[in-house]
Design an enzyme around this catalytic site. Structure first.
Site, mmCIF file in Angstrom:
data_model
loop_
_atom_site.group_PDB
_atom_site.id
_atom_site.type_symbol
_atom_site.label_atom_id
_atom_site.label_comp_id
_atom_site.label_asym_id
_atom_site.label_seq_id
_atom_site.Cartn_x
_atom_site.Cartn_y
_atom_site.Cartn_z
ATOM 1 N N ASN A 102 0.837 -1.209 0.000
ATOM 2 C CA ASN A 102 0.000 0.000 0.000
ATOM 3 C C ASN A 102 0.871 1.259 0.000
ATOM 4 O OD1 ASN A 102 -2.655 -1.065 -0.002
ATOM 5 N ND2 ASN A 102 -2.448 -1.632 2.146
ATOM 6 N N CYS A 132 -5.759 -7.146 -3.381
ATOM 7 C CA CYS A 132 -6.215 -6.795 -2.037
ATOM 8 C C CYS A 132 -7.394 -7.686 -1.694
ATOM 9 C CB CYS A 132 -6.622 -5.319 -1.993
ATOM 10 S SG CYS A 132 -7.352 -4.785 -0.426
ATOM 11 N N HIS A 133 -7.486 -8.118 -0.443
ATOM 12 C CA HIS A 133 -8.531 -9.064 -0.055
ATOM 13 C C HIS A 133 -9.825 -8.400 0.408
ATOM 14 C CE1 HIS A 133 -6.077 -8.913 3.917
ATOM 15 N NE2 HIS A 133 -6.919 -7.912 3.868
ATOM 16 N N HIS A 157 -9.955 -0.082 -1.653
ATOM 17 C CA HIS A 157 -10.423 0.345 -0.333
ATOM 18 C C HIS A 157 -11.617 1.296 -0.409
ATOM 19 C CE1 HIS A 157 -6.418 -0.655 1.961
ATOM 20 N NE2 HIS A 157 -6.997 -1.710 1.422
ATOM 21 N N ARG A 162 -19.922 8.521 17.957
ATOM 22 C CA ARG A 162 -21.089 7.770 17.467
ATOM 23 C C ARG A 162 -20.681 6.513 16.714
ATOM 24 N NH1 ARG A 162 -24.477 7.643 12.669
ATOM 25 N NH2 ARG A 162 -23.120 9.111 11.578
#
Length: 435
Positions: free
Chosen positions: A148, A170-171, A200, A267
């Protein structure tokens, strides 16, 4: 005929072990040579010991060699798996600690954002040298990149080195669908899905079981479960209509809506600086492996369904399968920039990796992806054009950074990180520009 697979950065022992456990599970690969390379001799020795142990446990007998010289390791390779992390944990801590002094929050810091920018800039010189070596000693090899920031690295590799057999793996898509199948109580093997976007920040465009759309069930589940609604991914799904393919921790960093606001951090339970803990865990796991090998104790051998072994198996044996790959957007997604690197389904067989054309993304998804790719392009332009101002331009264009800092502080932060990483950057990018 033997197949040679070279692991560059094999001292990332945990990941090397997972990939080899998957690779050695294929009984039909034929004669195989595994070449391990790392510049850290101790880590390399640990990787070699682990590789031999995994091969024995899997009942296979590949030739396994180890090299501190990269060109020797690459000589005659058919596949090159890149898992290098330049600067290791020390550089990662710098990427978190310096921005934190400015009040800039990060969770993972390896994809876009200020952490992604500087991880890319310190990786590019290595990628250029790796590309030159591959061109000279194994020009027909497939380069399978895991390092990355994925999209920036693949874009730089294709622009700065001229390599064409490059795919980033990428998994995140696989494990996202895996998790949703468990949540919805349907067998993973029966789920039909398609995702596309950028690494991502891709999106599940299709999620079905037995011909039925699973999205209404997922939305109903979130409506019933207040804890689910306290996840960034579910918040984005509710507002955008599509589920993102990376964790909430990651996803929060790629948009301006969450990390800047104390109320949203609370939150959505965002773990600030989470990646620093992951780095420490990886070091601890490595040490555990090293001690186990020294004591002749057993290692855990577990496959993880990673894509690189699947790609290698499909190309070598001709077995067709679909994986998700990161490749240049040459007409694959109509409403994303042509120069960007996109994540799409790819057919893999004996002829190689063949990306699938998606067409247009829903406009709200493309808008977010374009912001991501615009920032990526500025980082690549900084390196390719030797233009240090583009580092600052990239930080200014980054959604989370721009939401937090005024422009003068963005430039000051970039100067501080240039100073901190100067010896790892190409010389033209070491300039201190002031605010």
């Amino acid at each position: 005929m033997s197949t040679k697979i070279t692991f560059v950065g094999a001292g990332s022992v945990v990941f090397t072990q997972s990939l080899l456990a998957d690779l050695f599970a294929y009984p039909d690969l034929g004669e195989t040579e595994i070449a391990l390379h790392d510049i850290d001799a101790e880590r390399l020795a640990t990787a070699l010991g682990a590789a031999r142990y995994i091969a024995t446990e899997r009942g296979v007998k590949p030739a396994i060699t180890a090299y501190t010289d990269r060109r020797e390791a690459l000589e005659g390779a058919d596949f090159v798996v890149n898992i290098v992390q330049i600067g290791m944990g020390e550089a990662t801590r710098t990427d978190f600690e310096v921005p934190a002094r400015y009040g800039l929050r990060q969770t993972i810091g390896d994809t876009i954002g200020i952490g992604g920018i500087f991880r890319a800039l310190r990786t590019f010189p290595f990628l250029k040298a790796l590309g030159e070596d591959i061109t000279e000693v194994c020009p027909d090899a497939w380069l399978l990149n895991y390092t990355n920031p994925m999209a920036m690295n693949v874009q730089y590799l294709t622009e700065a080195t001229g390599l064409t057999r490059v795919v980033g793996l990428c998994h995140s898509v696989y494990w996202t669908v895996h998790g949703l199948a468990e949540l919805l109580g349907v067998p993973l093997s029966e789920v039909v899905y398609r995702a596309a976007g950028v690494n991502h920040q891709a999106w599940l465009l299709r999620l079905e079981h037995e011909g039925a759309d699973l999205y209404p069930r997922l939305a109903a589940l979130a409506e019933e479960d207040g804890e689910l609604r306290r996840r960034v991914r579910f918040d984005m799904f509710r507002r955008l209509g599509y589920y993102p393919t990376e964790t909430s921790e990651h996803s929060a960093e790629y948009v301006p809506w969450y990390l800047h606001h104390d109320s949203e951090v609370e939150r959505l339970r965002l773990p600030i600086g989470d990646y620093l803990g992951i780095v420490e865990e990886n070091v601890a796991t490595y040490e555990q492996t090293r001690r186990a090998l020294a004591a002749d104790a057993p290692l855990t051998v577990e496959g993880t369904n990673e894509y690189a072994p699947q790609v290698i198996h499909s190309i070598v044996t001709g077995t067709p399968r679909t994986v998700y790959g990161n490749v240049p957007n040459h007409g694959l997604i109509d409403n994303l920039p042509a120069h960007g690197v996109v994540e799409v389904p790819c057919l893999v067989d004996a002829s190689g990796v063949q990306p699938t054309r998606i067409g247009a993304l829903p406009p709200q998804l493309a808008a977010l992806n374009r912001a991501y790719l615009s920032m990526n392009d500025l980082v690549v332009r900084a390196a390719v054009d030797n233009e240090p101002r583009h580092i600052r331009h990239a930080a200014m264009a980054d959604p989370a950074t721009a939401a937090t800092l005024p422009v003068e502080q963005i430039w000051q932060l970039c100067d501080d990180l240039v100073r901190a990483h100067a010896d790892r950057l190409q010389p033209a990018l070491r300039a201190i520009l002031g605010s």
